[in-house]
Design a protein around this motif. Sequence first.
Motif, PDB file in Angstrom:
ATOM      1  N   ILE A 163       0.885  -1.175   0.000  1.00 11.37           N
ATOM      2  CA  ILE A 163       0.000   0.000   0.000  1.00 11.37           C
ATOM      3  C   ILE A 163       0.917   1.217   0.000  1.00 11.37           C
ATOM      4  O   ILE A 163       1.820   1.316   0.843  1.00 11.37           O
ATOM      5  N   PRO A 218       1.826   5.623  -0.842  1.00 15.72           N
ATOM      6  CA  PRO A 218       1.289   6.981  -0.737  1.00 15.72           C
ATOM      7  C   PRO A 218       1.439   7.759  -2.045  1.00 15.72           C
ATOM      8  O   PRO A 218       2.039   7.282  -3.012  1.00 15.72           O
ATOM      9  N   MET A 222       7.873   4.815  -4.575  1.00 11.79           N
ATOM     10  CA  MET A 222       7.440   4.025  -3.418  1.00 11.79           C
ATOM     11  C   MET A 222       6.927   2.652  -3.855  1.00 11.79           C
ATOM     12  O   MET A 222       6.854   1.723  -3.057  1.00 11.79           O
ATOM     13  N   ARG A 245      10.374   0.501  -5.138  1.00 13.60           N
ATOM     14  CA  ARG A 245      11.216   0.188  -3.987  1.00 13.60           C
ATOM     15  C   ARG A 245      10.724  -1.077  -3.281  1.00 13.60           C
ATOM     16  O   ARG A 245      11.461  -1.742  -2.578  1.00 13.60           O
ATOM     17  N   PRO A 286      -5.059   6.890  -3.682  1.00 14.14           N
ATOM     18  CA  PRO A 286      -6.162   7.260  -4.575  1.00 14.14           C
ATOM     19  C   PRO A 286      -5.878   8.534  -5.372  1.00 14.14           C
ATOM     20  O   PRO A 286      -6.458   8.739  -6.430  1.00 14.14           O
ATOM     21  N   PHE A 299       3.996  -1.343   3.732  1.00 14.88           N
ATOM     22  CA  PHE A 299       3.199  -0.107   3.701  1.00 14.88           C
ATOM     23  C   PHE A 299       4.104   1.107   3.814  1.00 14.88           C
ATOM     24  O   PHE A 299       5.019   1.144   4.633  1.00 14.88           O
ATOM     25  N   THR A 300       3.847   2.105   2.978  1.00 14.96           N
ATOM     26  CA  THR A 300       4.466   3.423   3.161  1.00 14.96           C
ATOM     27  C   THR A 300       3.346   4.424   3.293  1.00 14.96           C
ATOM     28  O   THR A 300       2.449   4.480   2.436  1.00 14.96           O
ATOM     29  N   SER A 342       1.326   7.127   6.541  1.00 16.59           N
ATOM     30  CA  SER A 342       1.355   7.779   7.854  1.00 16.59           C
ATOM     31  C   SER A 342       1.512   6.756   8.988  1.00 16.59           C
ATOM     32  O   SER A 342       1.138   5.580   8.845  1.00 16.59           O
ATOM     33  N   ILE A 393      -2.744   0.918  12.312  1.00 16.10           N
ATOM     34  CA  ILE A 393      -3.988   0.168  12.021  1.00 16.10           C
ATOM     35  C   ILE A 393      -3.636  -1.128  11.282  1.00 16.10           C
ATOM     36  O   ILE A 393      -4.107  -2.215  11.622  1.00 16.10           O
ATOM     37  N   LEU A 394      -2.776  -1.012  10.281  1.00 19.41           N
ATOM     38  CA  LEU A 394      -2.439  -2.192   9.467  1.00 19.41           C
ATOM     39  C   LEU A 394      -1.683  -3.231  10.293  1.00 19.41           C
ATOM     40  O   LEU A 394      -1.871  -4.448  10.130  1.00 19.41           O
ATOM     41  N   GLU A 454       7.084   1.932   6.398  1.00 17.98           N
ATOM     42  CA  GLU A 454       7.872   3.157   6.163  1.00 17.98           C
ATOM     43  C   GLU A 454       6.933   4.307   6.485  1.00 17.98           C
ATOM     44  O   GLU A 454       6.078   4.651   5.679  1.00 17.98           O
ATOM     45  N   GLY A 472       7.930  11.030   9.484  1.00 19.76           N
ATOM     46  CA  GLY A 472       9.164  11.507  10.122  1.00 19.76           C
ATOM     47  C   GLY A 472       8.973  12.869  10.760  1.00 19.76           C
ATOM     48  O   GLY A 472       7.903  13.473  10.666  1.00 19.76           O
ATOM     49  N   CYS A 503       8.817  12.309   3.431  1.00 19.24           N
ATOM     50  CA  CYS A 503       8.896  11.824   4.813  1.00 19.24           C
ATOM     51  C   CYS A 503      10.243  12.161   5.441  1.00 19.24           C
ATOM     52  O   CYS A 503      10.361  12.200   6.656  1.00 19.24           O
TER      53      CYS A 503
HETATM   54  P1  NAP Z   1      -1.786   7.759   4.541  1.00 23.98           P
HETATM   55  O1  NAP Z   1      -2.954   8.597   4.814  1.00 23.98           O
HETATM   56  O2  NAP Z   1      -1.287   6.871   5.621  1.00 23.98           O
HETATM   57  O3  NAP Z   1      -2.155   6.894   3.250  1.00 23.98           O
HETATM   58  C1  NAP Z   1      -1.246   6.008   2.652  1.00 23.98           C
HETATM   59  C2  NAP Z   1      -2.025   4.916   1.946  1.00 23.98           C
HETATM   60  O4  NAP Z   1      -2.727   4.131   2.900  1.00 23.98           O
HETATM   61  C3  NAP Z   1      -3.065   5.413   0.953  1.00 23.98           C
HETATM   62  O5  NAP Z   1      -3.020   4.571  -0.185  1.00 23.98           O
HETATM   63  C4  NAP Z   1      -4.368   5.239   1.727  1.00 23.98           C
HETATM   64  O6  NAP Z   1      -5.489   5.090   0.904  1.00 23.98           O
HETATM   65  C5  NAP Z   1      -4.087   3.974   2.498  1.00 23.98           C
HETATM   66  N1  NAP Z   1      -4.932   3.762   3.671  1.00 23.98           N
HETATM   67  C6  NAP Z   1      -5.437   4.670   4.520  1.00 23.98           C
HETATM   68  N2  NAP Z   1      -6.172   4.057   5.492  1.00 23.98           N
HETATM   69  C7  NAP Z   1      -6.120   2.736   5.237  1.00 23.98           C
HETATM   70  C8  NAP Z   1      -6.633   1.566   5.883  1.00 23.98           C
HETATM   71  N3  NAP Z   1      -7.372   1.637   7.009  1.00 23.98           N
HETATM   72  N4  NAP Z   1      -6.369   0.354   5.334  1.00 23.98           N
HETATM   73  C9  NAP Z   1      -5.618   0.269   4.221  1.00 23.98           C
HETATM   74  N5  NAP Z   1      -5.093   1.325   3.568  1.00 23.98           N
HETATM   75  C10 NAP Z   1      -5.323   2.545   4.081  1.00 23.98           C
HETATM   76  O7  NAP Z   1      -0.519   8.616   4.100  1.00 23.98           O
HETATM   77  P2  NAP Z   1      -0.428   9.749   2.978  1.00 23.98           P
HETATM   78  O8  NAP Z   1      -0.973  11.003   3.540  1.00 23.98           O
HETATM   79  O9  NAP Z   1      -0.954   9.260   1.697  1.00 23.98           O
HETATM   80  O10 NAP Z   1       1.168   9.866   2.823  1.00 23.98           O
HETATM   81  C11 NAP Z   1       1.919  10.719   3.593  1.00 23.98           C
HETATM   82  C12 NAP Z   1       2.582   9.992   4.759  1.00 23.98           C
HETATM   83  O11 NAP Z   1       3.442   8.980   4.249  1.00 23.98           O
HETATM   84  C13 NAP Z   1       3.470  10.914   5.580  1.00 23.98           C
HETATM   85  O12 NAP Z   1       3.300  10.654   6.955  1.00 23.98           O
HETATM   86  C14 NAP Z   1       4.871  10.531   5.138  1.00 23.98           C
HETATM   87  O13 NAP Z   1       5.881  10.814   6.075  1.00 23.98           O
HETATM   88  C15 NAP Z   1       4.712   9.070   4.891  1.00 23.98           C
HETATM   89  N6  NAP Z   1       5.769   8.583   3.994  1.00 23.98           N
HETATM   90  C16 NAP Z   1       6.741   7.796   4.543  1.00 23.98           C
HETATM   91  C17 NAP Z   1       7.788   7.342   3.739  1.00 23.98           C
HETATM   92  C18 NAP Z   1       8.870   6.485   4.334  1.00 23.98           C
HETATM   93  O14 NAP Z   1       9.582   5.860   3.562  1.00 23.98           O
HETATM   94  N7  NAP Z   1       9.023   6.408   5.640  1.00 23.98           N
HETATM   95  C19 NAP Z   1       7.830   7.677   2.385  1.00 23.98           C
HETATM   96  C20 NAP Z   1       6.814   8.474   1.856  1.00 23.98           C
HETATM   97  C21 NAP Z   1       5.780   8.907   2.689  1.00 23.98           C
HETATM   98  P3  NAP Z   1      -6.725   6.104   1.058  1.00 23.98           P
HETATM   99  O15 NAP Z   1      -6.156   7.484   0.847  1.00 23.98           O
HETATM  100  O16 NAP Z   1      -7.668   5.635   0.013  1.00 23.98           O
HETATM  101  O17 NAP Z   1      -7.277   6.009   2.424  1.00 23.98           O
END
Ligand code: NAP
Length: 483
Positions: A152, A154, A161, A164, A182, A230-231, A233, A239-240, A254, A257, A288
């Motif tokens: 899954i 972002p 992402m 990788r 999405p 998963f990458t 939040s 939750i996952l 992932e 930060g 991130c």
């Molecule tokens: P997000 O809200 O956690 O969403 C990421 C993905 O998870 C989306 O595809 C989302 O789909 C899905 N998702 C949400 N709730 C879910 C659930 N209950 N079950 C399954 N899938 C679910 O994060 P974002 O706002 O898109 O991305 C930004 C975050 O990613 C930031 O916190 C950033 O730091 C982090 N990030 C981390 C890295 C790393 O390598 N550490 C790299 C890039 C980004 P829906 O939108 O359809 O809910």
Amino acid sequence: MQLKYSALFQQQCFINGEWLSIGGEKEVITNPSNGEVIGHVPVMGANAATQCVDAAHQAFEQWRQTTANHRADILRKWYELMVEHSDDLATILTLEQGKPFAEAKGEIAYAASFVQWYSEEARRAYGEIMPSHRPHSKIVVTKQPIGVVAAITPWNFPAAMITRKAAPAIAAGCAMVLKPAPETPFTALALAKLAEDAGMPKGLFNVITGDAIAIGSVFTTDKRVRKVSFTGSTHVGKILMNQSASTIKKMALELGGNAPFIVFDDADIDAAVEGAMIAKFRNAGQTCVCANRIFVHDAVYDEFANKLAKKVSALKVGDGFADQVVIGPLINAGAVAKVQAHVSDALEKGAKALCGRLADKGQLFVEPFVLTEMDDEMLAANEETFGPVAPLFRFYDETEVLERANNTESGLAAYIYTRSLGRAWRVADALEVGMVGINEGLISTAAAPFGGIKESGLGREGSHHGMDEFLEMKYMLMGGLDQ
Ligand code: NAP
């Protein structure tokens, strides 16, 4: 959309080697720069997710039997196609994500570099032979693909992402089911098209769009899925992880930060300013590993702040296809609201803005900010801003700044600027993070293990460690060797 290879723009999901729309419901995908509709993708749910897992499970049984050379060749072809079609891929990426076209091309090259790297690494999943504890026997350790992997991803790096995770998984002999964000499904579907063109067997790489909760619950509870990668939040990561507990899946997380960027008084200030520009403003601050708290020693604070503000004021903001634009729109209204909340909170509590302007009503363009006189109680010190805001915090000594830098639940990246070798080692050792840039503002590369500690996640992506994430060790005690 002007593409040289128009088949890259797919508006259907890719399941078991077929382009499908199950059910009639569609999600509208818009360009964050102007709100125009780019296209539609199917809204799929649990049944289609299970169909993906069925397909991946079947494909895995065949794929795991292939030779490493064969897997390497297919991945190499996928890499070559990504390079060949990088203009088209970057066009799709800029349209749906908003980042400037040159930066989108950079992301495609970065994404392709993982496919290249793991096409080479596929041949190196070596095992071990160890001296045994018993006579006439040997301890043999082999590495086997873990199985079906669910990913899954972002919206901030819609291509990188994915590769990788997918490249090392496929190199290891696994099959993948992917749900992209999405906001950015078309980059994922274009990558699937190129995977198909590269000769990946049906079911090996499946991409499904739709209801995150329904799809996520299949991914985390189906027994045939052996790993969830998963990458996103930290909130969703938790939750996952909870959902995956019932079947004890291996997890790679992932997550978010809150990176400290520390400029000591012996630093090369111009280099530190350059580093901060990259670490903070790449992708409009939506990474991130973004510098989220910039700590500057009192002795060089004003010089650093003025030099940074001068450069930041010159950054051109606008549509990602316009000339010289380096900051595109933020991804959506929620992202703009978060930036607005962090800036307003800081200004109300005494911070000063050297430059920056909030988005006009209904727009997603934020003129980048440099905020001075920040303190650790402000919102921006405690949450990821995920936008083009550089908050500068003053510090006076090494012990103090280390304590402040580590005072967060996140532990992804950190940056330090100093000319002292001793200080560089000391501080890098003491920082509670998975990655440290020392006099460098850009740390991401396929050659290095990317990942965090604390609530920033589990596991590493990139390097040979990234491949191990998709392999299980099997230990065999081979006895009776005297017979
Ligand atoms: P997000 O809200 O956690 O969403 C990421 C993905 O998870 C989306 O595809 C989302 O789909 C899905 N998702 C949400 N709730 C879910 C659930 N209950 N079950 C399954 N899938 C679910 O994060 P974002 O706002 O898109 O991305 C930004 C975050 O990613 C930031 O916190 C950033 O730091 C982090 N990030 C981390 C890295 C790393 O390598 N550490 C790299 C890039 C980004 P829906 O939108 O359809 O809910």
